[in-house]
Motif scaffolding. Structure first.
Motif, PDB file in Angstrom:
ATOM      1  N   LEU A   1      -3.569 -17.741  -4.913  1.00 24.79           N
ATOM      2  CA  LEU A   1      -2.436 -17.780  -5.838  1.00 24.79           C
ATOM      3  C   LEU A   1      -1.140 -17.813  -5.043  1.00 24.79           C
ATOM      4  CD1 LEU A   1      -3.247 -15.133  -8.633  1.00 24.79           C
ATOM      5  CD2 LEU A   1      -3.232 -17.614  -8.893  1.00 24.79           C
TER       6      LEU A   1
ATOM      7  N   ILE B   1       3.224 -16.497  -8.832  1.00 29.65           N
ATOM      8  CA  ILE B   1       2.248 -16.225  -9.901  1.00 29.65           C
ATOM      9  C   ILE B   1       1.553 -14.889  -9.658  1.00 29.65           C
ATOM     10  CG2 ILE B   1       0.123 -17.035 -11.010  1.00 29.65           C
ATOM     11  CD1 ILE B   1       0.982 -19.894 -10.225  1.00 29.65           C
ATOM     12  N   ALA B   2       1.181 -14.616  -8.413  1.00 28.72           N
ATOM     13  CA  ALA B   2       0.397 -13.419  -8.095  1.00 28.72           C
ATOM     14  C   ALA B   2       1.142 -12.135  -8.432  1.00 28.72           C
ATOM     15  CB  ALA B   2       0.019 -13.429  -6.609  1.00 28.72           C
TER      16      ALA B   2
ATOM     17  N   TRP C   1       1.428 -11.444 -12.211  1.00 26.75           N
ATOM     18  CA  TRP C   1       0.055 -11.213 -12.677  1.00 26.75           C
ATOM     19  C   TRP C   1      -0.396  -9.798 -12.327  1.00 26.75           C
ATOM     20  CZ3 TRP C   1      -3.363 -13.358 -15.861  1.00 26.75           C
ATOM     21  CH2 TRP C   1      -4.720 -13.038 -15.735  1.00 26.75           C
ATOM     22  N   SER C   2      -0.183  -9.406 -11.086  1.00 28.66           N
ATOM     23  CA  SER C   2      -0.554  -8.066 -10.650  1.00 28.66           C
ATOM     24  C   SER C   2       0.263  -7.009 -11.395  1.00 28.66           C
ATOM     25  CB  SER C   2      -0.340  -7.924  -9.137  1.00 28.66           C
ATOM     26  OG  SER C   2      -0.702  -6.642  -8.691  1.00 28.66           O
TER      27      SER C   2
ATOM     28  N   TRP D   1      -1.205  -6.392 -14.844  1.00 26.59           N
ATOM     29  CA  TRP D   1      -2.452  -5.625 -14.861  1.00 26.59           C
ATOM     30  C   TRP D   1      -2.253  -4.185 -14.392  1.00 26.59           C
ATOM     31  CZ3 TRP D   1      -6.227  -6.817 -17.837  1.00 26.59           C
ATOM     32  CH2 TRP D   1      -6.382  -8.143 -18.237  1.00 26.59           C
TER      33      TRP D   1
ATOM     34  N   ILE E   1      -9.134 -14.108  -7.453  1.00 24.59           N
ATOM     35  CA  ILE E   1      -8.198 -13.729  -8.524  1.00 24.59           C
ATOM     36  C   ILE E   1      -8.761 -12.577  -9.335  1.00 24.59           C
ATOM     37  CG2 ILE E   1      -7.095 -14.515 -10.658  1.00 24.59           C
ATOM     38  CD1 ILE E   1      -6.942 -17.326  -9.350  1.00 24.59           C
TER      39      ILE E   1
ATOM     40  N   THR F   1      -7.136  -8.885  -9.730  1.00 25.78           N
ATOM     41  CA  THR F   1      -6.889  -8.337 -11.072  1.00 25.78           C
ATOM     42  C   THR F   1      -7.473  -6.937 -11.200  1.00 25.78           C
ATOM     43  OG1 THR F   1      -6.963 -10.575 -11.984  1.00 25.78           O
ATOM     44  CG2 THR F   1      -7.225  -8.748 -13.543  1.00 25.78           C
TER      45      THR F   1
ATOM     46  N   SER G   1      -5.493  -4.385  -9.159  1.00 30.50           N
ATOM     47  CA  SER G   1      -4.220  -4.111  -9.837  1.00 30.50           C
ATOM     48  C   SER G   1      -4.442  -3.186 -11.040  1.00 30.50           C
ATOM     49  CB  SER G   1      -3.570  -5.420 -10.307  1.00 30.50           C
ATOM     50  OG  SER G   1      -3.316  -6.272  -9.217  1.00 30.50           O
TER      51      SER G   1
END
Length: 472
Positions: free
Chosen positions: A56, A60-61, A64-65, A68, A211, A215, A218
């Motif tokens: 990623l 984006i990462a 996203w993290s 979560w 990914i 996830t 996180s």
């Protein structure tokens, strides 16, 4: 002394003197700051592997993290938060002037934030858990110096300490074993590719694996580390506003009374089945009767009676546990289940966190994740080993970290995401190329931070408590 009797969102009438009200707001901002720092300090561990394996892009990462992490705090329960609270002498604090609690809370928060920021600035992966627990122990020791008694719950501290020490050792060992399994059993060549250049991305299956593991780390980081912020915020609320937050006033009194009456009936029935044995039914009934009496007296403005009710509920819950754990007693299975259920429900009176507290910590951790992540991520991704992270190493370390943190959360134990993940990467590197594959300078820095964190945070917290105590 002038009063600050205004209604605050979610809290209501604080009824604090103006100086204490200012300190209270400062403490609330400090715990939000601590969790914000925790976000970019610890969550860098979760995103390092997906960024350095090109699974990623950072843009984006990071969000996203962050999302979560938010979900982890929001859905992770409060077992770890309550474990954190048990480190300090809450019951004694509630009988002392509010200024004492303010001094303790400020010492813990500022010592934690100072060490976290210092190690982040140097790019050293350091445990926010170690820092906070060291600060709590330091404040507890300083409290004992001034007021005597038991300032630190050493039994709980030992339990948490073992969890923090053993988890990175377990992470290192499991990552080595899993890496050996991938190398010698799975033998999927693409897993061991080291990405070259920005556009060298992993195959779809491997990318999905990386990914997914990011996830999970996180989410479980939020469910474990985020709860530490919940525990700290509840410590602030109980220290400053004990009548409002020492017990959960939102549980209806008639429901509590029903559970107490039902528990008393079951205990009397159990005593009849065990005549001549060690069950002291008279003492147990007296504890329940006291709890029932103070149930009608406790309220959001009466500190004394609310505190007594809290103590009595804790004693009733402890007595139920003693009865259920006594293997010499005969207990009807249905009654045993009823005791378990009532004990769990009664515990919620003293072990709780309002929804707004969980939301505030969730948001702080999630936003913190999106800022300042890069310093720690560079260390994790580039400097633990002497080679660039490959796909298998990234996935291995995160699978182990997610599993270890998730299990620890289930048992209500805090662990260090930083140490579990960095030790997992170290284990994967050793499995790939032996000890020579480790960057000794980075590991020395991480080890030095690991050794120094507890004593430094303890000393910082003691000194800060002594400083703030001058103003009480």
């Amino acid at each position: 002394m002038p009063s600050f009797c205004t209604i605050l969102p979610f809290i209501g009438n604080t009824d604090l003197s103006t100086p204490l009200a200012i300190v209270f707001i400062v403490c609330l901002l400090a715990v939000v700051g601590f969790e914000f720092v925790n976000g970019f300090h610890d969550t860098a561990n979760a995103v390092a592997t997906v960024i350095y394996t090109k699974a990623l892009k950072p843009v984006i990462a990071i969000p996203w993290s962050g999302f979560w992490n938010f979900m982890g705090v929001f859905t992770g329960g409060i077992a770890v938060a309550m474990g954190i609270l048990k480190l300090v002498p809450l019951d004694t604090l509630m009988n002392l002037p509010i200024g004492v609690g303010a001094a303790m809370v400020l010492a813990v928060l500022l010592a934690s934030i100072a060490w976290n920021l210092g190690t982040w600035y140097l790019g050293i992966p350091c445990s926010s858990s170690h820092t906070m627990i060291g600060a709590m122990i330091g404040a507890g020791l300083a409290f004992t110096w001034y007021y005597g008694g038991k300032g630190v719950n050493w039994g709980k501290a030992e339990e948490i300490g073992l969890s923090l020490i053993l988890s990175p050792i377990i992470g290192f060992g499991l990552a080595m074993l899993l890496m050996y399994f991938l190398k010698h059993v799975i033998k999927y060549h693409a897993l061991f590719h080291i990405p070259k250049g920005e556009n060298d991305r992993p195959p779809l299956l491997i990318r999905g694996l990386l990914i997914t593991t990011c996830t999970l780390v996180s989410f479980f980081h939020g469910s474990n580390d985020g709860q530490k912020g919940v525990g700290l915020l509840m410590l602030i609320l109980i220290a400053f506003l004990p009548a409002k937050f020492a017990v959960n006033h939102h549980i209806p009194n008639d429901k509590v009374l029903f559970q107490l009456n039902q528990t008393e009936q079951v205990l009397q029935k159990t005593a009849t089945l065990n005549q001549g044995k060690t069950l002291d039914i008279t003492s147990l009934v007296k504890k329940i009767d006291k709890a029932k009496y103070h149930l009608s007296l406790k309220n959001e403005t009466d500190k004394k009676n609310t505190y007594l009710f809290r103590k009595q509920i804790e004693e009733v819950v402890a007595s139920i546990k003693t009865v259920r754990e006594d293997k010499t007693l005969v207990i009807n299975p249905a009654d045993d289940q009823l005791l378990h259920d009532n004990s769990s429900e009664l515990s919620k009176l003293v072990e709780f966190a309002p929804l707004w507290v969980i939301l505030l910590i969730s948001i702080s951790l999630g936003l913190g994740t999106m800022i300042g992540w890069k310093r720690i991520a560079v260390t994790i991704g580039e400097k633990i080993g002497n080679e660039h992270l490959n796909y298998a190493q990234g996935a291995t370390s995160e699978i182990v970290a997610a599993s270890t943190i998730g299990l620890s959360t289930a048992f209500g134990l805090p662990v260090s995401t930083t140490h579990v993940l960095s030790s997992g990467i170290a284990g994967a590197m050793v499995a790939s190329g032996g000890r020579k594959n480790l960057n000794s300078n980075t590991l020395k820095n991480i080890g030095l931070a690991w050794v120094l964190t507890l004593p430094v945070s303890i000393v910082l917290s003691i000194l800060l408590f002594m400083l703030f105590h001058l103003f009480i």
